[in-house]
Design an enzyme around this catalytic site. Structure first.
Site, mmCIF file in Angstrom:
data_model
loop_
_atom_site.group_PDB
_atom_site.id
_atom_site.type_symbol
_atom_site.label_atom_id
_atom_site.label_comp_id
_atom_site.label_asym_id
_atom_site.label_seq_id
_atom_site.Cartn_x
_atom_site.Cartn_y
_atom_site.Cartn_z
ATOM 1 C CD1 TRP A 21 25.466 36.244 2.165
ATOM 2 C CD2 TRP A 21 25.280 34.738 3.798
ATOM 3 N NE1 TRP A 21 24.564 35.288 1.778
ATOM 4 C CE2 TRP A 21 24.431 34.343 2.747
ATOM 5 C CE3 TRP A 21 25.325 33.919 4.947
ATOM 6 C CZ2 TRP A 21 23.634 33.193 2.792
ATOM 7 C CZ3 TRP A 21 24.539 32.783 4.993
ATOM 8 C CH2 TRP A 21 23.708 32.426 3.932
ATOM 9 C CG HIS A 26 29.214 39.276 1.662
ATOM 10 N ND1 HIS A 26 28.218 39.424 0.722
ATOM 11 C CD2 HIS A 26 28.683 39.676 2.828
ATOM 12 C CE1 HIS A 26 27.125 39.908 1.301
ATOM 13 N NE2 HIS A 26 27.376 40.066 2.585
ATOM 14 C CG ASP A 65 28.309 43.999 4.966
ATOM 15 O OD1 ASP A 65 27.253 44.646 4.848
ATOM 16 O OD2 ASP A 65 28.352 42.754 5.012
ATOM 17 N NE ARG A 68 24.986 47.976 6.545
ATOM 18 C CZ ARG A 68 24.043 47.046 6.571
ATOM 19 N NH1 ARG A 68 24.340 45.799 6.278
ATOM 20 N NH2 ARG A 68 22.812 47.353 6.893
ATOM 21 C CG HIS A 80 23.594 46.117 2.893
ATOM 22 N ND1 HIS A 80 24.821 45.500 2.831
ATOM 23 C CD2 HIS A 80 23.834 47.427 2.668
ATOM 24 C CE1 HIS A 80 25.767 46.400 2.597
ATOM 25 N NE2 HIS A 80 25.189 47.581 2.492
ATOM 26 C CG HIS A 136 27.729 43.306 -0.215
ATOM 27 N ND1 HIS A 136 28.667 42.894 0.700
ATOM 28 C CD2 HIS A 136 26.624 43.596 0.495
ATOM 29 C CE1 HIS A 136 28.147 42.929 1.916
ATOM 30 N NE2 HIS A 136 26.902 43.349 1.825
ATOM 31 C CG ASP A 173 24.932 38.060 8.954
ATOM 32 O OD1 ASP A 173 24.241 37.763 7.974
ATOM 33 O OD2 ASP A 173 24.908 39.165 9.515
#
Ligand SMILES: *[C@@H]1O[C@H](CO)[C@@H](O)[C@H](O)[C@H]1NC(C)=O
Ligand SMILES: [Zn+2]
Length: 310
Positions: A21, A26, A65, A68, A80, A136, A173
């Site tokens: 997302w 999120h 995110d 990452r 994820h 998350h 997303d």
């Protein structure tokens, strides 16, 4: 501080085009969860996240995110999602052994960080990190294309969104969300979260909340509907080994079912963010975000207060 904020904003932009997302989705999951936390869960969240995150699961939710794509966190990228090797729209399914046999997927990650967030032998920083990952991943698991292997979860499917070329994953997303957020929620995750919380408390979602917490989905055979969030968490915390959990698997199957019922029904040449596809997707997205926010609160409540309190 100013520099940190700018760097974080850059990495959010970089991350957003790939998976998860978007930050807005999120944050909204986190803000919804804040409305339903029990006293000890709330107190842990506030002290753990501190002023850096305004003591709230909302601002802390996109962190996973943001990091990452940093080398230091590249190990976390597979956490994820789960690559369901099914065949949408003909058949949808998620199987722990088939789809997460390596033990590095969102299902195992939720189990891992659930044990870590209450592990008092870990540092304050490690427990905050575990909280941010739970915040998350309980969001991500509600995104139908995070529970799908086809074309890298739709990342390799070309799409047009609001006149721009993108991919199907990004449409889910953030593409569709960005449009209705602006049109209906003052372009604000907090306004959207407040509206979703209201629907949970007194509106159209109220009658659904007990099934949201039961770790059973309508796509499950009745004899599989047996575990609760309490069962999952009590089993996990009493057992040193990380065993597969029932609730995250049920949540994953529920979002994956949307891949068969709706997500792959797009037609190639329409604008997916402004056409009837977007109109059909919005209620799914809103329910998934509301539901995962509510489940996130329930999860933390059981961990810290012993019951969902909901
Ligand atoms: C659990 O989390 C720790 C800390 O982030 C990580 O190093 C480890 O690889 C994780 N284990 C599993 C099985 O995911
Ligand atoms: Zn993510």
């Amino acid at each position: 501080m100013r520099l940190t904020v700018t760097l974080a904003a850059c990495s959010i932009l970089a991350a957003r085009s790939v998976r998860g997302w978007g930050a807005i989705g999120h944050e909204t999951v986190g803000y919804v969860a804040m409305k339903f936390l029990s006293p000890k869960a709330l107190s842990f969240v506030q002290s753990s996240l501190g002023s850096e995150y305004s003591e709230s699961l909302g601002p802390a939710a996109p962190w996973a995110d943001d990091v990452r794509f940093e080398a230091a966190f590249s190990w976390s990228a597979p956490f994820h999602f789960v690559d369901a090797e099914d065949n949408p729209p003909t058949s949808c399914s998620v199987e722990q052994m088939r789809d997460c046999s390596s033990g590095t997927c969102i299902l195992s990650a939720i189990a891992n960080y659930t044990t870590r967030v209450v592990d008092i032998s870990l540092s304050t920083e490690q427990r905050q990190e575990a909280l941010k990952f739970i915040d998350h991943f309980i969001g991500d698991i509600g995104q139908p294309l995070h529970v799908e292997a086809v074309e890298v979860g739709g990342n390799d499917i070309n799409a047009v969104c609001n006149g721009e070329r993108t991919n199907l994953h990004a449409v889910w997303d953030s593409g569709i969300i960005n449009i209705f957020l602006k049109a209906q929620y003052s372009n604000s995750a907090i306004v959207w979260a407040n509206a979703l919380a209201q629907r949970i408390q007194t509106g159209e979602f109220k009658s659904l909340t007990s099934t949201w917490l039961s770790c059973s989905s309508t796509t499950e055979p009745v004899n599989n509907r047996r575990r609760s969030i309490e069962d999952d968490i009590n089993g996990l915390v009493s057992d040193a080994t990380i065993t597969p959990l029932e609730c995250p698997l049920v949540w994953a199957r529920e979002s994956n079912a949307y891949d068969c019922s709706f997500v792959f029904s797009y037609t190639g040449f329409s604008d997916l963010c402004t056409s009837s596809y977007a109109t059909g997707a919005q209620p799914i997205i809103e329910e998934q975000i509301a539901k995962q926010g509510y489940r996130l609160a329930a999860w933390l409540n059981v961990l810290f207060d012993g019951s969902t309190g909901l």
